[in-house]
Design a protein around this motif. Structure first.
Motif, PDB file in Angstrom:
ATOM      1  N   SER A  31      51.699  45.242  39.535  1.00  0.00           N
ATOM      2  CA  SER A  31      51.474  44.676  38.151  1.00  0.00           C
ATOM      3  C   SER A  31      51.085  43.143  38.508  1.00  0.00           C
ATOM      4  O   SER A  31      52.021  42.347  38.918  1.00  0.00           O
ATOM      5  CB  SER A  31      52.788  44.889  37.289  1.00  0.00           C
ATOM      6  N   THR A  32      49.739  42.797  38.397  1.00  0.00           N
ATOM      7  CA  THR A  32      49.385  41.467  38.695  1.00  0.00           C
ATOM      8  C   THR A  32      50.040  40.529  37.927  1.00  0.00           C
ATOM      9  O   THR A  32      50.553  39.409  38.365  1.00  0.00           O
ATOM     10  CB  THR A  32      47.876  41.490  38.778  1.00  0.00           C
ATOM     11  N   GLY A  33      50.342  40.886  36.462  1.00  0.00           N
ATOM     12  CA  GLY A  33      50.772  39.805  35.980  1.00  0.00           C
ATOM     13  C   GLY A  33      52.307  39.827  36.140  1.00  0.00           C
ATOM     14  O   GLY A  33      52.734  38.522  36.323  1.00  0.00           O
ATOM     15  N   PHE A  36      52.380  37.414  39.235  1.00  0.00           N
ATOM     16  CA  PHE A  36      51.793  35.966  38.753  1.00  0.00           C
ATOM     17  C   PHE A  36      53.389  35.470  38.514  1.00  0.00           C
ATOM     18  O   PHE A  36      53.614  34.150  38.929  1.00  0.00           O
ATOM     19  CB  PHE A  36      50.978  36.109  38.080  1.00  0.00           C
ATOM     20  N   ARG A  37      53.914  36.144  37.653  1.00  0.00           N
ATOM     21  CA  ARG A  37      55.229  35.585  37.099  1.00  0.00           C
ATOM     22  C   ARG A  37      56.192  35.281  38.196  1.00  0.00           C
ATOM     23  O   ARG A  37      56.885  34.294  38.063  1.00  0.00           O
ATOM     24  CB  ARG A  37      55.695  36.417  35.873  1.00  0.00           C
ATOM     25  N   ALA A  38      56.415  36.169  38.944  1.00  0.00           N
ATOM     26  CA  ALA A  38      57.380  35.951  40.148  1.00  0.00           C
ATOM     27  C   ALA A  38      56.918  34.858  40.964  1.00  0.00           C
ATOM     28  O   ALA A  38      57.990  34.093  41.398  1.00  0.00           O
ATOM     29  CB  ALA A  38      57.429  37.255  40.813  1.00  0.00           C
ATOM     30  N   GLY A  57      45.963  32.049  27.941  1.00  0.00           N
ATOM     31  CA  GLY A  57      45.591  33.325  27.639  1.00  0.00           C
ATOM     32  C   GLY A  57      44.230  33.878  28.281  1.00  0.00           C
ATOM     33  O   GLY A  57      43.594  34.893  27.934  1.00  0.00           O
ATOM     34  N   GLU A  58      44.135  33.045  29.405  1.00  0.00           N
ATOM     35  CA  GLU A  58      42.666  33.310  30.099  1.00  0.00           C
ATOM     36  C   GLU A  58      42.998  34.222  31.261  1.00  0.00           C
ATOM     37  O   GLU A  58      44.230  34.040  31.856  1.00  0.00           O
ATOM     38  CB  GLU A  58      41.990  32.031  30.743  1.00  0.00           C
ATOM     39  N   LEU A  59      42.025  34.830  31.855  1.00  0.00           N
ATOM     40  CA  LEU A  59      42.168  35.493  33.166  1.00  0.00           C
ATOM     41  C   LEU A  59      42.299  34.539  34.374  1.00  0.00           C
ATOM     42  O   LEU A  59      41.565  33.564  34.187  1.00  0.00           O
ATOM     43  CB  LEU A  59      40.891  36.489  33.216  1.00  0.00           C
ATOM     44  N   PRO A  88      42.347  46.843  37.716  1.00  0.00           N
ATOM     45  CA  PRO A  88      41.525  45.766  37.642  1.00  0.00           C
ATOM     46  C   PRO A  88      41.231  45.063  36.177  1.00  0.00           C
ATOM     47  O   PRO A  88      41.200  46.081  35.276  1.00  0.00           O
ATOM     48  CB  PRO A  88      40.155  46.052  38.163  1.00  0.00           C
ATOM     49  N   ARG A  89      40.732  43.860  35.853  1.00  0.00           N
ATOM     50  CA  ARG A  89      40.676  43.449  34.582  1.00  0.00           C
ATOM     51  C   ARG A  89      39.062  42.847  34.551  1.00  0.00           C
ATOM     52  O   ARG A  89      38.663  42.424  33.299  1.00  0.00           O
ATOM     53  CB  ARG A  89      41.384  42.450  34.396  1.00  0.00           C
ATOM     54  N   THR A  90      38.136  42.886  35.443  1.00  0.00           N
ATOM     55  CA  THR A  90      36.851  42.569  35.431  1.00  0.00           C
ATOM     56  C   THR A  90      36.197  43.573  36.571  1.00  0.00           C
ATOM     57  O   THR A  90      36.656  44.267  37.352  1.00  0.00           O
ATOM     58  CB  THR A  90      36.751  41.214  35.964  1.00  0.00           C
TER      59      THR A  90
HETATM   60  P1  AMP Z   1      49.734  40.735  31.890  1.00  0.00           P
HETATM   61  O1  AMP Z   1      51.223  40.553  32.350  1.00  0.00           O
HETATM   62  O2  AMP Z   1      49.179  41.853  32.477  1.00  0.00           O
HETATM   63  O3  AMP Z   1      49.934  40.786  30.512  1.00  0.00           O
HETATM   64  O4  AMP Z   1      49.283  39.299  32.201  1.00  0.00           O
HETATM   65  C1  AMP Z   1      49.558  38.258  31.849  1.00  0.00           C
HETATM   66  C2  AMP Z   1      48.567  37.205  32.403  1.00  0.00           C
HETATM   67  O5  AMP Z   1      48.400  37.130  33.788  1.00  0.00           O
HETATM   68  C3  AMP Z   1      46.903  37.373  31.680  1.00  0.00           C
HETATM   69  O6  AMP Z   1      46.878  37.185  30.249  1.00  0.00           O
HETATM   70  C4  AMP Z   1      46.286  36.821  32.969  1.00  0.00           C
HETATM   71  O7  AMP Z   1      46.225  35.393  32.597  1.00  0.00           O
HETATM   72  C5  AMP Z   1      46.846  36.985  34.100  1.00  0.00           C
HETATM   73  N1  AMP Z   1      46.409  38.274  34.709  1.00  0.00           N
HETATM   74  C6  AMP Z   1      47.269  39.481  34.896  1.00  0.00           C
HETATM   75  N2  AMP Z   1      46.631  40.425  35.399  1.00  0.00           N
HETATM   76  C7  AMP Z   1      45.297  39.762  35.794  1.00  0.00           C
HETATM   77  C8  AMP Z   1      44.181  40.102  36.361  1.00  0.00           C
HETATM   78  N3  AMP Z   1      43.927  41.422  37.117  1.00  0.00           N
HETATM   79  N4  AMP Z   1      42.981  39.378  36.356  1.00  0.00           N
HETATM   80  C9  AMP Z   1      43.199  37.975  35.847  1.00  0.00           C
HETATM   81  N5  AMP Z   1      44.169  37.632  35.435  1.00  0.00           N
HETATM   82  C10 AMP Z   1      45.273  38.404  35.365  1.00  0.00           C
END
Ligand code: AMP
Length: 188
Positions: A31-33, A36-38, A57-59, A88-90
């Protein structure tokens, strides 16, 4: 290998259903989210950079996200398969993932897309914000931006996986158990 892209807008239930799928199929979770949080919690440079986008709230930029995902994938060398949650998100991320998996002699099995309407998403995310501790869940303007980013940059990926005959639409409204049954059925 069973490699699933669990797809859907923020608040669709990807995290919850990922847990179910992991238990049931014995897969590794990416999970990329969460990653990132970790990173932010551990005070890394990557975490700080990601947070500056997440707070709006941006990518997070593709280059950063793709590199991180590939590193995390390589940390689980003997996995039976993976759940890609929030990635992927894009289109650039999807293409990079295809290339990366090809180098590993594997590929995406299916993209399971949880479908939930915007009004329900807003309701769920505001509710989650009361307990998740996530600042991006607590502010309606940030939530709207996340849904907007999803609709503009991420939703087109349905078409990307459709062209590969891998796209499956899943009704994301119902109980956790009902939705999990739909997911399992789509993998049989
Ligand atoms: P999520 O936990 O998946 O809701 O992701 C939270 C935030 O992390 C998103 O609003 C983005 O800012 C960033 N994020 C998570 N996954 C991606 C990704 N694949 N590409 C770009 N940004 C990401």
């Amino acid at each position: 290998m069973l490699n699933i892209v669990l797809f859907g807008p923020p608040g669709a239930g990807k995290g919850t259903q990922s847990e179910n799928l992991i238990k049931h199929y014995g897969l590794a979770h990416l999970s990329t989210g969460d990653i990132f949080r970790a990173n932010f919690k551990n005070g890394t440079e990557l975490g700080l950079l990601a947070k500056s986008y997440m707070d709006k709230g941006e990518l997070v930029p593709d280059e950063v996200t793709i590199k991180m995902l590939e590193n995390e994938y390589d940390k689980v060398p003997n996995a039976k398969g993976f759940i890609f949650d929030g990635f992927p998100r894009t289109e650039a991320q999807a293409a990079a993932l295809d290339k990366f998996l090809e180098r590993k002699s594997t590929s995406i099995t299916k993209m399971l897309a949880l479908e939930v309407d915007d009004e329900e998403l807003m309701k769920r995310l505001l509710e989650r914000g009361k307990s998740s501790g996530r600042s991006d869940d607590a502010d309606p303007a940030i939530i709207r931006n996340r849904i907007n980013e999803y609709n503009h940059k991420t939703a087109p990926l349905k078409n990307y996986y459709s062209k590969q005959n891998k796209f499956v639409s899943i009704n994301g409204i119902g109980t956790v158990e009902e939705i999990f049954e739909r997911l399992k059925k789509s993998l049989n």
